[in-house]
Design an enzyme around this catalytic site. Structure first.
Site, PDB file in Angstrom:
ATOM      1  N   CYS A  77       0.912  -1.318   0.004  1.00 56.27           N
ATOM      2  CA  CYS A  77       0.102  -0.051  -0.147  1.00 56.27           C
ATOM      3  C   CYS A  77       1.064   1.408  -0.008  1.00 56.27           C
ATOM      4  CB  CYS A  77      -0.987   0.053   1.181  1.00 56.27           C
ATOM      5  SG  CYS A  77      -1.773  -1.446   1.490  1.00 56.27           S
ATOM      6  N   HIS A 337      -9.140   1.103  -3.072  1.00 57.02           N
ATOM      7  CA  HIS A 337      -7.735   0.880  -2.649  1.00 57.02           C
ATOM      8  C   HIS A 337      -6.809  -0.082  -3.819  1.00 57.02           C
ATOM      9  CE1 HIS A 337      -4.219   0.362  -0.941  1.00 57.02           C
ATOM     10  NE2 HIS A 337      -4.365  -0.728  -0.149  1.00 57.02           N
ATOM     11  N   CYS A 367      -0.189   2.855   5.786  1.00 59.79           N
ATOM     12  CA  CYS A 367       0.148   1.759   6.367  1.00 59.79           C
ATOM     13  C   CYS A 367       0.395   0.865   5.130  1.00 59.79           C
ATOM     14  CB  CYS A 367      -0.495   0.836   7.201  1.00 59.79           C
ATOM     15  SG  CYS A 367      -1.990   0.380   6.534  1.00 59.79           S
TER      16      CYS A 367
END
EC number: 2.3.1.9
Length: 381
Positions: A77, A337, A367
């Site tokens: 990510c 995402h 994160c």
């Protein structure tokens, strides 16, 4: 620019993310009247392999019409944070003057990998669902990502009521970006074109966003027994891409049409204790702030990747940030995402928020798998 993000298994589910990102980037340069040949090096940020991924950045450059070298970067990510920082570092040290960051992913229809295993029972193969298996199990801990969020919620005493309250706030903040015919999003969003033999599909806004309400959130059950997270307070996988030119101050000034300067100031990283992934960004943010010589109060925009609402709750509590300061105009919890491009889009939104406020420092953080995190601070003048 950022394209719209499309919820997984939607309109982009069968598109090669690298080729789509290259095609979109080429269209963007043409639409803005920018000379592709100024790009010296291409940084490709992506996490989910596609057909042709072995050739990575060099293939992406070729698809844009460029004969330049490049490199691929993958950090789950935090991929785009590290992609942009790597490019900025190369420019700052004088190794090159103009880089292009192409950040993309397609979470839809992720590959299923099979490895030969002659020593297995009857030669049974080893296999991996690249997306689902890794979301559900960190090989270092055996823990799934949702469990890391619930671990943080329990340790810091976050409640279901807090989770729902801040989740609803995030949807309201995203709605602000849709006001006046999406005036805010149009500052940075560039449409996708999908061409077939018979027609062209143009995707100009996010696809698959759920509607929500206080009552709707309250009706949802926790995904994990005894937990605070429902399907409403966590993100959904998505597909999309982003692009960013990183160059010298002089070149940026020459390219800018609105005379806004955006300077990369600092970077931070962190790895927290095992199985506490949403707690990692706070340490990365503090490092970035210390490296920049500023404090939380100096930031005019704060963008935090929030796969789970526990991410925002933890960042706010540990660093003393009011939740209303975090993720104005949108967050990955709402718009989805795609991993590779997620934090790049957040940074772009933070930059536009800073422009509205007259400039200042912008933080984008998030994160990443393995209980790690990265943060980047830019200054908008």
């Amino acid at each position: 620019f950022s394209t719209p993000f499309c919820k997984w298994q939607g309109s982009l589910q069968n598109e090669n993310s690298i080729k789509l990102a290259a095609d979109t980037s080429k269209r963007f340069f043409e639409a803005k009247g920018l000379d592709l040949q100024m790009i010296e090096f291409l940084y490709l940020g992506h996490t989910i392999i596609q057909p042709g991924s072995f050739f990575g950045a060099s293939w992406a450059a070729n698809e844009m019409g460029l004969n330049i070298p490049g490199m691929s970067i993958s950090h789950a990510c935090a991929t785009s944070t590290n992609t942009m920082y790597s490019a900025a570092l190369a420019v700052e040290t004088g190794n090159l003057s103009t880089a292009y960051c192409m950040m993309t992913d397609r979470i839809s229809n992720a590959p299923h990998i099979i490895w030969p295993n002659p020593q297995g029972p009857g030669g049974e193969v080893l296999s991996e669902n690249v997306n689902m298996d890794n979301i559900n199990r960190d090989p270092s801990t055996g823990t799934g990502m949702l469990n890391t969020a619930e671990n943080v919620a329990r340790e810091f005493g976050f409640t279901r009521e807090e989770a729902d309250e801040v989740t609803l706030m995030r949807y309201e903040q995203y709605a602000d970006a849709l006001a006046n015919d999406r005036a805010f999003q149009k500052k940075y969003m560039f449409p996708i074109e999908l061409k077939s033999r018979k027609s062209t599909l143009i995707i100009s806004e996010d696809e698959g966003i759920s509607k929500t309400s206080k009552e709707g959130l309250e009706r949802l059950r926790p995904v994990a027994e005894g937990g605070i997270h429902t399907f409403g307070s966590q993100t959904h996988p998505a597909d999309g891409n982003t692009g960013m030119i990183i160059t010298t101050k002089q070149k940026a000034a020459a390219l800018s049409t609105d005379k806004v300067t955006v300077q990369v100031i600092s970077y931070g990283y962190n790895r927290t204790k095992k199985a506490f992934m949403p707690a990692a960004p706070a340490g990365a943010v503090q490092m970035a702030l210390d490296n920049a010589g500023i404090g939380i109060e100096d930031l005019v925009a704060i963008k935090n990747h929030s796969p789970f609402i526990a991410n925002d709750l933890h960042l706010g509590k540990v660093l003393g940030i009011e939740q209303s300061r975090i993720n104005n105009y949108g967050t990955s919890l709402v718009f989805g995402h795609p991993q590779g491009p997620t934090i790049a889009r957040l940074l772009m939104e933070g930059i536009e928020e800073a422009v509205i406020k007259g400039g200042g420092y912008v933080l984008a953080c998030g994160c990443a798998a393995g209980d790690s995190a990265a943060a980047i601070i830019v200054k908008v003048s």
